[in-house]
Design a protein around this motif. Structure first.
Motif, PDB file in Angstrom:
ATOM      1  N   ASP A 334     -35.593  59.626  16.709  1.00 16.27           N
ATOM      2  CA  ASP A 334     -34.619  59.237  15.685  1.00 16.27           C
ATOM      3  C   ASP A 334     -33.175  59.484  16.092  1.00 16.27           C
ATOM      4  O   ASP A 334     -32.262  59.172  15.327  1.00 16.27           O
ATOM      5  N   SER A 335     -32.946  60.043  17.262  1.00 15.28           N
ATOM      6  CA  SER A 335     -31.585  60.383  17.661  1.00 15.28           C
ATOM      7  C   SER A 335     -30.854  59.155  18.196  1.00 15.28           C
ATOM      8  O   SER A 335     -31.458  58.189  18.675  1.00 15.28           O
ATOM      9  N   VAL A 336     -29.523  59.205  18.130  1.00 12.43           N
ATOM     10  CA  VAL A 336     -28.716  58.093  18.626  1.00 12.43           C
ATOM     11  C   VAL A 336     -28.890  57.921  20.126  1.00 12.43           C
ATOM     12  O   VAL A 336     -28.789  56.803  20.660  1.00 12.43           O
ATOM     13  N   TYR A 337     -29.179  59.006  20.833  1.00 12.61           N
ATOM     14  CA  TYR A 337     -29.354  58.938  22.289  1.00 12.61           C
ATOM     15  C   TYR A 337     -30.610  58.142  22.639  1.00 12.61           C
ATOM     16  O   TYR A 337     -30.610  57.347  23.589  1.00 12.61           O
ATOM     17  N   ASN A 338     -31.677  58.350  21.889  1.00 13.24           N
ATOM     18  CA  ASN A 338     -32.893  57.574  22.135  1.00 13.24           C
ATOM     19  C   ASN A 338     -32.722  56.118  21.719  1.00 13.24           C
ATOM     20  O   ASN A 338     -33.301  55.218  22.333  1.00 13.24           O
ATOM     21  N   VAL A 339     -31.946  55.870  20.668  1.00 19.81           N
ATOM     22  CA  VAL A 339     -31.681  54.490  20.249  1.00 19.81           C
ATOM     23  C   VAL A 339     -30.997  53.728  21.382  1.00 19.81           C
ATOM     24  O   VAL A 339     -31.371  52.592  21.720  1.00 19.81           O
ATOM     25  N   VAL A 440     -37.635  53.971   6.880  1.00 20.17           N
ATOM     26  CA  VAL A 440     -37.717  54.169   8.334  1.00 20.17           C
ATOM     27  C   VAL A 440     -39.084  54.710   8.725  1.00 20.17           C
ATOM     28  O   VAL A 440     -39.562  54.501   9.845  1.00 20.17           O
ATOM     29  N   TRP A 441     -39.749  55.378   7.794  1.00 19.10           N
ATOM     30  CA  TRP A 441     -41.076  55.940   8.063  1.00 19.10           C
ATOM     31  C   TRP A 441     -42.093  54.860   8.421  1.00 19.10           C
ATOM     32  O   TRP A 441     -42.997  55.105   9.226  1.00 19.10           O
ATOM     33  N   VAL A 442     -41.958  53.668   7.859  1.00 14.72           N
ATOM     34  CA  VAL A 442     -42.951  52.611   8.088  1.00 14.72           C
ATOM     35  C   VAL A 442     -42.942  52.160   9.543  1.00 14.72           C
ATOM     36  O   VAL A 442     -43.992  52.225  10.223  1.00 14.72           O
ATOM     37  N   PRO A 443     -41.823  51.693  10.105  1.00 10.85           N
ATOM     38  CA  PRO A 443     -41.857  51.313  11.523  1.00 10.85           C
ATOM     39  C   PRO A 443     -42.095  52.499  12.449  1.00 10.85           C
ATOM     40  O   PRO A 443     -42.635  52.319  13.554  1.00 10.85           O
ATOM     41  N   ARG A 444     -41.716  53.692  12.017  1.00 10.04           N
ATOM     42  CA  ARG A 444     -41.998  54.872  12.852  1.00 10.04           C
ATOM     43  C   ARG A 444     -43.502  55.045  13.022  1.00 10.04           C
ATOM     44  O   ARG A 444     -43.993  55.248  14.152  1.00 10.04           O
ATOM     45  N   ALA A 463     -34.280  49.998  15.648  1.00  8.92           N
ATOM     46  CA  ALA A 463     -33.346  49.148  14.899  1.00  8.92           C
ATOM     47  C   ALA A 463     -33.180  49.660  13.469  1.00  8.92           C
ATOM     48  O   ALA A 463     -32.068  49.664  12.923  1.00  8.92           O
ATOM     49  N   THR A 464     -34.273  50.119  12.855  1.00  3.33           N
ATOM     50  CA  THR A 464     -34.161  50.680  11.505  1.00  3.33           C
ATOM     51  C   THR A 464     -33.418  52.008  11.519  1.00  3.33           C
ATOM     52  O   THR A 464     -32.736  52.353  10.541  1.00  3.33           O
ATOM     53  N   VAL A 465     -33.525  52.752  12.627  1.00  2.00           N
ATOM     54  CA  VAL A 465     -32.756  53.989  12.756  1.00  2.00           C
ATOM     55  C   VAL A 465     -31.258  53.678  12.761  1.00  2.00           C
ATOM     56  O   VAL A 465     -30.454  54.400  12.159  1.00  2.00           O
ATOM     57  N   VAL A 466     -30.880  52.597  13.435  1.00  2.00           N
ATOM     58  CA  VAL A 466     -29.474  52.180  13.448  1.00  2.00           C
ATOM     59  C   VAL A 466     -28.995  51.888  12.027  1.00  2.00           C
ATOM     60  O   VAL A 466     -27.902  52.303  11.624  1.00  2.00           O
ATOM     61  N   VAL A 467     -29.812  51.185  11.254  1.00  2.00           N
ATOM     62  CA  VAL A 467     -29.436  50.865   9.874  1.00  2.00           C
ATOM     63  C   VAL A 467     -29.286  52.151   9.070  1.00  2.00           C
ATOM     64  O   VAL A 467     -28.332  52.315   8.280  1.00  2.00           O
ATOM     65  N   ARG A 468     -30.208  53.096   9.262  1.00  2.00           N
ATOM     66  CA  ARG A 468     -30.131  54.386   8.573  1.00  2.00           C
ATOM     67  C   ARG A 468     -28.849  55.122   8.940  1.00  2.00           C
ATOM     68  O   ARG A 468     -28.132  55.642   8.073  1.00  2.00           O
ATOM     69  N   ASP A 469     -28.531  55.171  10.235  1.00  2.00           N
ATOM     70  CA  ASP A 469     -27.323  55.863  10.682  1.00  2.00           C
ATOM     71  C   ASP A 469     -26.067  55.202  10.123  1.00  2.00           C
ATOM     72  O   ASP A 469     -25.110  55.891   9.728  1.00  2.00           O
ATOM     73  N   LEU A 470     -26.044  53.887  10.083  1.00  2.00           N
ATOM     74  CA  LEU A 470     -24.892  53.188   9.520  1.00  2.00           C
ATOM     75  C   LEU A 470     -24.739  53.493   8.031  1.00  2.00           C
ATOM     76  O   LEU A 470     -23.617  53.621   7.520  1.00  2.00           O
ATOM     77  N   ALA A 471     -25.872  53.618   7.326  1.00  2.00           N
ATOM     78  CA  ALA A 471     -25.813  53.960   5.901  1.00  2.00           C
ATOM     79  C   ALA A 471     -25.219  55.353   5.709  1.00  2.00           C
ATOM     80  O   ALA A 471     -24.385  55.570   4.813  1.00  2.00           O
ATOM     81  N   VAL A 472     -25.620  56.308   6.550  1.00  2.00           N
ATOM     82  CA  VAL A 472     -25.073  57.664   6.444  1.00  2.00           C
ATOM     83  C   VAL A 472     -23.588  57.667   6.789  1.00  2.00           C
ATOM     84  O   VAL A 472     -22.781  58.340   6.128  1.00  2.00           O
ATOM     85  N   LEU A 473     -23.207  56.913   7.815  1.00  2.00           N
ATOM     86  CA  LEU A 473     -21.788  56.806   8.157  1.00  2.00           C
ATOM     87  C   LEU A 473     -20.995  56.186   7.006  1.00  2.00           C
ATOM     88  O   LEU A 473     -19.848  56.579   6.747  1.00  2.00           O
TER      89      LEU A 473
END
Length: 528
Positions: A334-339, A440-444, A463-473
Motif C-alpha cells: 500500500d505504500s507510495v514506493y510500491n505503487v 481498496v480491500w477488494v482489489p487487494r 491504481a486504487t491505492v493511488v485514488v485512496r492517497d489522492l483522497a487523503v491528500l
C-alpha cells in the motif's frame, strides 16, 4: 372592507392556542448544538426514512433515553456486528483433518475469495499462541529466502502482544470449560479478540463524541464508517485508537498527566499515539503553555517505559523483534514506493537485497520525508494567522506519516477516522474518502488471490491505492484551507474556539522571545 379586515385581525389574535399535552415546566433548548437534519443535506435526506429532520420548534437536548451518545453507540454496535460478519467466513470449520477431525476451513483460498482475511487467525499459530507460549520469551525458527534459518519472536509492540496473550488465555479457559459452547480454539480466540477490540472502538466513539462538543452527531461518522466493517477486526489497531482518542479527551478536559498516561499506553500498543505529542508541542510553544506540554510528554514517556522496560530487560531479543522487523521489511504493497515500482518496474532505492538485509536507503528516505512533513506542519502551526485546532494538526501529521512511510497496512486507515471527523466535519466528503479507502480491500484480496486463480493483476490494486492517497491528500488540502480561512471552519462557532484544545482553547498567542520573527503568527487575531 377595512373595518371587516380589522375585525378579522382582532379575532385571530384572541384565539387561544391549545397544546395537545401539558407543556413542560422547563423549556430550555440546546439551540447552540448542531442539528444535522437542518445543516447537512445528506443527513436531511437520510432522516426522511424515519420521519424527517427534527422540527424547527423542537426542544434540543431534552431526550431522556435516546440521547445522541446512546444512539451513536448503538450505531457503532451495529457496524461492529457487520465487521464481525465480514470476518466470520474465515473462522468456519470443516472435517479437513485426519480421520475427519475438524479444522479451520481456508480451502479454495477462502480468505481472499470471501475477503474475510484477518491477521488474528493465522497469527494464533504463527506466533505460537496456540502452544500457550508467553510472547517475547518464546522463539522459533523459520527458513529464510536464501535457505538460512532465522530465529523469530512475537513481532508486535508490548501492549499488543500482551493483549494477544491475554486473549489466548481466555480462549483456552473457555475451551477447557465443558459447560460452555465449544468450537475450534482459534475461532474462540478470534471472538475473544474481537470482543475486546469492539469495546476499544466503542471507547473511541465515546471519546470522539465528547470531543466533538456541539457537533456531537459528527461522531456518528466514526461509528458508521465503512472502514469499521472492513478493518475493525483485521488487526489490533483499535487498541491504539482508543488510547489516542482517550488521551486527546483527557487533554481537552485539562488533565495533562492523564493525557500523557493514555498516549503512552497507546504508544505501547502502536507507536502512532505518541506522534500526537508533536502537534501539542508546537501549539503549546505558540501559546506559551510549554509547562503543561512537558507534564504530558513526561507522563507519556514514563508510561511507555513502565510497560516496555520489564519485557526489554527480561527478554531483550524478543522485545527488539518489532523494531528489527520494521527496519528490515521492504515497501508495503500500500505504500507510495510500491505503487511507483508496480507501474514503472523500478527496483527501489536499494535495488535487490539479500535475505535479512535492511533497505537502508528506503528507510532513510521515508524518515527524511516524514521529517519534512513535520517541519511543514510546525511552520503552519506557528505562522498561521489564527492558531490551528489540535485535531487539524493531528490529522495532518498522521496522514503525512502514512503517506511517506514505507508501510501502510490497510487497517492503519482506522487511525485517521476519528481525527478526520474532528478536523474536517464535512460528512459527504468524509464518507466519500472512507468508502474509497474501504473499497481498496477488494482489489487487494483479489490481487493476493493471484492471476492464475482468476485474481487481479497488481496494477489494478495499486491504481486504487493511488485514488485512496489522492483522497487523503484532498482532505489535507481542505484542512490547510480552513486553517488559513478559519471563517470556513464548521467547528469554530461563536464562543467555541477548539473543543480539543484544553488549555489551548481561547488561548492568546504568547510565543517565546527566542522564536525568530519568521516563525511567529503572520497576523495576530487577538488584541492586547
Amino acid at each position: 372592507m377595512a373595518d371587516n379586515a380589522a375585525g378579522s385581525t382582532e379575532s385571530d389574535t384572541d384565539v387561544e392556542l391549545v397544546s395537545p399535552a401539558p407543556l413542560a415546566a422547563d423549556r430550555r433548548s440546546a439551540d447552540w448544538r448542531d442539528v444535522p437534519g437542518h445543516t447537512d443535506p445528506l443527513t436531511a435526506q437520510l432522516s426522511s426514512t424515519i420521519g424527517g429532520p427534527v422540527g424547527r420548534h423542537a426542544l434540543i437536548g431534552r431526550t431522556r433515553f435516546f440521547t445522541p451518545m446512546r444512539v451513536i453507540l448503538l450505531l457503532a454496535v451495529v457496524f461492529l456486528s457487520l465487521g464481525w460478519f465480514s470476518k466470520a467466513g474465515c473462522i468456519q470449520q470443516a472435517p479437513i483433518g485426519a480421520n475427519g477431525a475438524l479444522g479451520l476451513d481456508w480451502s479454495g483460498n477462502r480468505q481472499y475469495v470471501a475477503m474475510c482475511y484477518s491477521d488474528t487467525v493465522p497469527l494464533y499459530g504463527a506466533e505460537r499462541l496456540d502452544e500457550g507460549a508467553f510472547p517475547y520469551k518464546k522463539w522459533w525458527e523459520e527458513p529464510g529466502a536464501d535457505g538460512s534459518v532465522q530465529r523469530r519472536y512475537m513481532e508486535y509492540p508490548v501492549l499488543s502482544g500482551l493483549y494477544q496473550y491475554g486473549s489466548m488465555a481466555v480462549a483456552k479457559a473457555w475451551d477447557a470449560a465443558s459447560w460452555l459452547p465449544g468450537g475450534l480454539q482459534v475461532a474462540i480466540y478470534f471472538n475473544v479478540v474481537a470482543f475486546g477490540l469492539a469495546v476499544a472502538w466503542l471507547v473511541t466513539v465515546w471519546a470522539s463524541a465528547l470531543l466533538a462538543g456541539r457537533r456531537v452527531w459528527d461522531a456518528a461518522l466514526v461509528a458508521c464508517s465503512p472502514l469499521v466493517i472492513v478493518h475493525a477486526f483485521t488487526n489490533f489497531d483499535l487498541l491504539a485508537t482508543a488510547f489516542a482518542t482517550g488521551g486527546l479527551l483527557a487533554w481537552a478536559r485539562k488533565r495533562p498527566v492523564l493525557a500523557g498516561i493514555l498516549l503512552g499506553l497507546g504508544g505501547a500498543a502502536k507507536l502512532y499515539p505518541l506522534m500526537l505529542l508533536g502537534p501539542l508541542l508546537v501549539l503549546c510553544l505558540r501559546s506559551g503553555r510549554m509547562r503543561v506540554w512537558t507534564q504530558t510528554a513526561l507522563s507519556a514517556a514514563a508510561t511507555w517505559l513502565v510497560v516496555n522496560l520489564p519485557i526489554a530487560l527480561l527478554f531483550p531479543r524478543g522485545w527488539a523483534e518489532f523494531f528489527r522487523l520494521n527496519s528490515e521489511r521492504g515497501a508495503d504493497p500500500d505504500s507510495v514506493y510500491n505503487v511507483i515500482r508496480s507501474f514503472t518496474g523500478w527496483t527501489g532505492f536499494d535495488g535487490t537485497l539479500a535475505a535479512g538485509e535492511a533497505p537502508s536507503v528506503l528507510n532513510a528516505v521515508s524518515l527524511l520525508l516524514f521529517i519534512a512533513v513535520c517541519v511543514g506542519i510546525a511552520y503552519v502551526a506557528l505562522t498561521a494567522p489564527q492558531r490551528p485546532r489540535v485535531a487539524q494538526l493531528c490529522f495532518l501529521l498522521v496522514a503525512g506519516f502514512l503517506l511517506t512511510n514505507k508501510v501502510w497496512s490497510p487497517q492503519y486507515s482506522l487511525w485517521l477516522v476519528p481525527l478526520a471527523v474532528l478536523a474536517l466535519p464535512h460528512r459527504r466528503i468524509l464518507l466519500a474518502w472512507m468508502t474509497i479507502d474501504a473499497l481498496v480491500w477488494v482489489p487487494r484480496m483479489l490481487y493476493y488471490l493471484g492471476v492464475s486463480n482468476k485474481g487481479l493483476p497488481e496494477q489494478w490494486f495499486t491504481a486504487t491505492v493511488v485514488v485512496r492517497d489522492l483522497a487523503v491528500l484532498g482532505l489535507c488540502a481542505l484542512i490547510l484551507r480552513q486553517i488559513y480561512r478559519p471563517s470556513e471552519d464548521l467547528v469554530r462557532y461563536g464562543f467555541i474556539d477548539d473543543p480539543v484544545g484544553g488549555v489551548l482553547d481561547q488561548a492568546v498567542d504568547d510565543p517565546p522571545r527566542w522564536l525568530p520573527n519568521r516563525l511567529r503568527p503572520r497576523v495576530s487575531v487577538h488584541t492586547e
